[in-house]
Structures are given as C-alpha cells and as structure tokens.
Scaffold this motif. Sequence first.
Motif, PDB file in Angstrom:
ATOM      1  N   ALA A  69       0.831  -1.205   0.000  1.00  0.00           N
ATOM      2  CA  ALA A  69       0.000   0.000   0.000  1.00  0.00           C
ATOM      3  C   ALA A  69       0.862   1.249   0.000  1.00  0.00           C
ATOM      4  O   ALA A  69       0.530   2.242  -0.645  1.00  0.00           O
ATOM      5  CB  ALA A  69      -0.929   0.000   1.219  1.00  0.00           C
ATOM      6  N   THR A  70       1.981   1.200   0.705  1.00  0.00           N
ATOM      7  CA  THR A  70       2.870   2.360   0.793  1.00  0.00           C
ATOM      8  C   THR A  70       3.535   2.668  -0.539  1.00  0.00           C
ATOM      9  O   THR A  70       3.607   3.815  -0.958  1.00  0.00           O
ATOM     10  CB  THR A  70       3.956   2.130   1.863  1.00  0.00           C
ATOM     11  OG1 THR A  70       3.305   1.947   3.118  1.00  0.00           O
ATOM     12  CG2 THR A  70       4.914   3.295   1.946  1.00  0.00           C
ATOM     13  N   VAL A  71       4.026   1.630  -1.213  1.00  0.00           N
ATOM     14  CA  VAL A  71       4.759   1.856  -2.460  1.00  0.00           C
ATOM     15  C   VAL A  71       3.874   1.707  -3.698  1.00  0.00           C
ATOM     16  O   VAL A  71       4.356   1.793  -4.820  1.00  0.00           O
ATOM     17  CB  VAL A  71       6.002   0.935  -2.571  1.00  0.00           C
ATOM     18  CG1 VAL A  71       6.957   1.197  -1.438  1.00  0.00           C
ATOM     19  CG2 VAL A  71       5.615  -0.532  -2.619  1.00  0.00           C
ATOM     20  N   HIS A  72       2.567   1.493  -3.473  1.00  0.00           N
ATOM     21  CA  HIS A  72       1.601   1.378  -4.572  1.00  0.00           C
ATOM     22  C   HIS A  72       2.051   0.354  -5.610  1.00  0.00           C
ATOM     23  O   HIS A  72       2.146   0.641  -6.809  1.00  0.00           O
ATOM     24  CB  HIS A  72       1.353   2.739  -5.225  1.00  0.00           C
ATOM     25  CG  HIS A  72       0.735   3.708  -4.284  1.00  0.00           C
ATOM     26  ND1 HIS A  72      -0.616   3.812  -4.109  1.00  0.00           N
ATOM     27  CD2 HIS A  72       1.293   4.589  -3.414  1.00  0.00           C
ATOM     28  CE1 HIS A  72      -0.870   4.728  -3.194  1.00  0.00           C
ATOM     29  NE2 HIS A  72       0.266   5.211  -2.751  1.00  0.00           N
ATOM     30  N   THR A  73       2.315  -0.855  -5.130  1.00  0.00           N
ATOM     31  CA  THR A  73       2.747  -1.945  -5.999  1.00  0.00           C
ATOM     32  C   THR A  73       1.682  -2.233  -7.054  1.00  0.00           C
ATOM     33  O   THR A  73       0.486  -2.315  -6.749  1.00  0.00           O
ATOM     34  CB  THR A  73       2.977  -3.217  -5.165  1.00  0.00           C
ATOM     35  OG1 THR A  73       3.905  -2.916  -4.130  1.00  0.00           O
ATOM     36  CG2 THR A  73       3.515  -4.352  -6.005  1.00  0.00           C
ATOM     37  N   ASP A  74       2.117  -2.372  -8.297  1.00  0.00           N
ATOM     38  CA  ASP A  74       1.190  -2.754  -9.359  1.00  0.00           C
ATOM     39  C   ASP A  74       0.737  -4.188  -9.130  1.00  0.00           C
ATOM     40  O   ASP A  74       1.483  -5.025  -8.640  1.00  0.00           O
ATOM     41  CB  ASP A  74       1.860  -2.671 -10.735  1.00  0.00           C
ATOM     42  CG  ASP A  74       2.133  -1.237 -11.158  1.00  0.00           C
ATOM     43  OD1 ASP A  74       1.397  -0.342 -10.717  1.00  0.00           O
ATOM     44  OD2 ASP A  74       3.096  -1.017 -11.910  1.00  0.00           O
ATOM     45  N   VAL A  75      -0.488  -4.476  -9.508  1.00  0.00           N
ATOM     46  CA  VAL A  75      -1.036  -5.818  -9.384  1.00  0.00           C
ATOM     47  C   VAL A  75      -0.849  -6.522 -10.717  1.00  0.00           C
ATOM     48  O   VAL A  75      -1.192  -5.976 -11.775  1.00  0.00           O
ATOM     49  CB  VAL A  75      -2.535  -5.748  -9.007  1.00  0.00           C
ATOM     50  CG1 VAL A  75      -3.140  -7.134  -8.920  1.00  0.00           C
ATOM     51  CG2 VAL A  75      -2.712  -4.998  -7.701  1.00  0.00           C
ATOM     52  N   ALA A  78      -2.596 -12.014 -13.136  1.00  0.00           N
ATOM     53  CA  ALA A  78      -3.202 -13.155 -12.448  1.00  0.00           C
ATOM     54  C   ALA A  78      -3.891 -12.710 -11.159  1.00  0.00           C
ATOM     55  O   ALA A  78      -4.993 -13.155 -10.853  1.00  0.00           O
ATOM     56  CB  ALA A  78      -2.145 -14.212 -12.147  1.00  0.00           C
ATOM     57  N   THR A  79      -3.244 -11.819 -10.421  1.00  0.00           N
ATOM     58  CA  THR A  79      -3.838 -11.332  -9.180  1.00  0.00           C
ATOM     59  C   THR A  79      -5.062 -10.480  -9.472  1.00  0.00           C
ATOM     60  O   THR A  79      -6.086 -10.605  -8.807  1.00  0.00           O
ATOM     61  CB  THR A  79      -2.818 -10.521  -8.362  1.00  0.00           C
ATOM     62  OG1 THR A  79      -1.683 -11.355  -8.107  1.00  0.00           O
ATOM     63  CG2 THR A  79      -3.395 -10.035  -7.057  1.00  0.00           C
ATOM     64  N   ALA A  80      -4.973  -9.621 -10.478  1.00  0.00           N
ATOM     65  CA  ALA A  80      -6.099  -8.774 -10.841  1.00  0.00           C
ATOM     66  C   ALA A  80      -7.297  -9.627 -11.253  1.00  0.00           C
ATOM     67  O   ALA A  80      -8.440  -9.335 -10.891  1.00  0.00           O
ATOM     68  CB  ALA A  80      -5.712  -7.826 -11.966  1.00  0.00           C
ATOM     69  N   GLU A  81      -7.025 -10.691 -11.998  1.00  0.00           N
ATOM     70  CA  GLU A  81      -8.103 -11.570 -12.443  1.00  0.00           C
ATOM     71  C   GLU A  81      -8.727 -12.305 -11.259  1.00  0.00           C
ATOM     72  O   GLU A  81      -9.944 -12.440 -11.167  1.00  0.00           O
ATOM     73  CB  GLU A  81      -7.564 -12.582 -13.454  1.00  0.00           C
ATOM     74  CG  GLU A  81      -8.633 -13.439 -14.094  1.00  0.00           C
ATOM     75  CD  GLU A  81      -8.063 -14.336 -15.177  1.00  0.00           C
ATOM     76  OE1 GLU A  81      -8.362 -15.543 -15.115  1.00  0.00           O
ATOM     77  OE2 GLU A  81      -7.339 -13.835 -16.049  1.00  0.00           O
ATOM     78  N   ALA A  82      -7.890 -12.739 -10.319  1.00  0.00           N
ATOM     79  CA  ALA A  82      -8.388 -13.504  -9.166  1.00  0.00           C
ATOM     80  C   ALA A  82      -9.134 -12.626  -8.173  1.00  0.00           C
ATOM     81  O   ALA A  82     -10.090 -13.065  -7.538  1.00  0.00           O
ATOM     82  CB  ALA A  82      -7.229 -14.208  -8.471  1.00  0.00           C
ATOM     83  N   THR A  83      -8.717 -11.394  -8.028  1.00  0.00           N
ATOM     84  CA  THR A  83      -9.299 -10.529  -6.994  1.00  0.00           C
ATOM     85  C   THR A  83     -10.172  -9.421  -7.553  1.00  0.00           C
ATOM     86  O   THR A  83     -10.796  -8.695  -6.788  1.00  0.00           O
ATOM     87  CB  THR A  83      -8.189  -9.852  -6.166  1.00  0.00           C
ATOM     88  OG1 THR A  83      -7.446  -8.981  -7.010  1.00  0.00           O
ATOM     89  CG2 THR A  83      -7.288 -10.866  -5.513  1.00  0.00           C
ATOM     90  N   GLY A  84     -10.171  -9.262  -8.848  1.00  0.00           N
ATOM     91  CA  GLY A  84     -10.898  -8.146  -9.431  1.00  0.00           C
ATOM     92  C   GLY A  84     -10.142  -6.839  -9.207  1.00  0.00           C
ATOM     93  O   GLY A  84     -10.708  -5.767  -9.289  1.00  0.00           O
ATOM     94  N   ALA A  85      -8.849  -6.971  -8.888  1.00  0.00           N
ATOM     95  CA  ALA A  85      -7.974  -5.810  -8.640  1.00  0.00           C
ATOM     96  C   ALA A  85      -8.572  -4.891  -7.588  1.00  0.00           C
ATOM     97  O   ALA A  85      -8.476  -3.682  -7.675  1.00  0.00           O
ATOM     98  CB  ALA A  85      -7.669  -5.070  -9.935  1.00  0.00           C
ATOM     99  N   SER A  86      -9.209  -5.508  -6.602  1.00  0.00           N
ATOM    100  CA  SER A  86      -9.807  -4.691  -5.557  1.00  0.00           C
ATOM    101  C   SER A  86      -9.266  -5.094  -4.200  1.00  0.00           C
ATOM    102  O   SER A  86      -8.763  -6.188  -4.016  1.00  0.00           O
ATOM    103  CB  SER A  86     -11.328  -4.851  -5.565  1.00  0.00           C
ATOM    104  OG  SER A  86     -11.658  -6.181  -5.231  1.00  0.00           O
ATOM    105  N   CYS A  87      -9.382  -4.186  -3.283  1.00  0.00           N
ATOM    106  CA  CYS A  87      -8.944  -4.422  -1.923  1.00  0.00           C
ATOM    107  C   CYS A  87      -9.994  -3.823  -0.996  1.00  0.00           C
ATOM    108  O   CYS A  87     -10.397  -2.680  -1.185  1.00  0.00           O
ATOM    109  CB  CYS A  87      -7.580  -3.771  -1.685  1.00  0.00           C
ATOM    110  SG  CYS A  87      -7.011  -3.921   0.004  1.00  0.00           S
TER     111      CYS A  87
END
Length: 96
Positions: A69-75, A78-87
């Motif tokens: 969250a601090t360094v705003h890591t790109d997703v 595969a992660t975006a597809e699995a999570t919908g790129a949401s938090c």
Amino acid sequence: MAHLLDDPLPAGMFSPAEEAVIRYARASTWMQTITDEMWADLQAHFDTRQIVEVSFTVGLDQLVSRFHATVHTDVDEATAEATGASCAVSIPPPPT
C-alpha cells in the motif's frame, strides 16, 4: 474470500475454528483490542503453538500489505483476475 468482512459472519459458511481466526485477524488488522473473548475462542480450537502461528501469519500479511500500500505496488494480471484488482481496505493517496 467473500464474506470475510461481513459482520456478523454468515451462519454456516465457516467452521467455528475459521470464524475464530477471521474475527481475530480482522481485529488485529484494524488495530482493535484483542478481547479476552476472542482469545478464549482461539484457545477453544487451537493450542498455544497454533495460536502463535496464526498470529505470526496475520502479522506477516499485515506487514506485506502495508508495504504494498505504501509503495503502490502494481497488481499483476493473475492477481487482478483472481481478486478483481480490488482491496477491501482503502489505500491512502500517494504523498505529494
């Protein structure tokens, strides 16, 4: 991961042991007090070593999540597809 933030948790979706871990992890992540009731609930399902392992796992996830969250890591895709790129936890805006 659905319903982990529901309060109360949906009846019958998680085992009693899973519910104890979810309630503990939510409180810890949100920096709320770990109550005697939460602790007793963990002890009803896990021995001391297992509770330490749960605590370490929750804490490690918090550390990694806060770093990202601090360094705003790109997703990645595969992660975006699995999570919908949401938090479920809002990420603060970058410093100016």
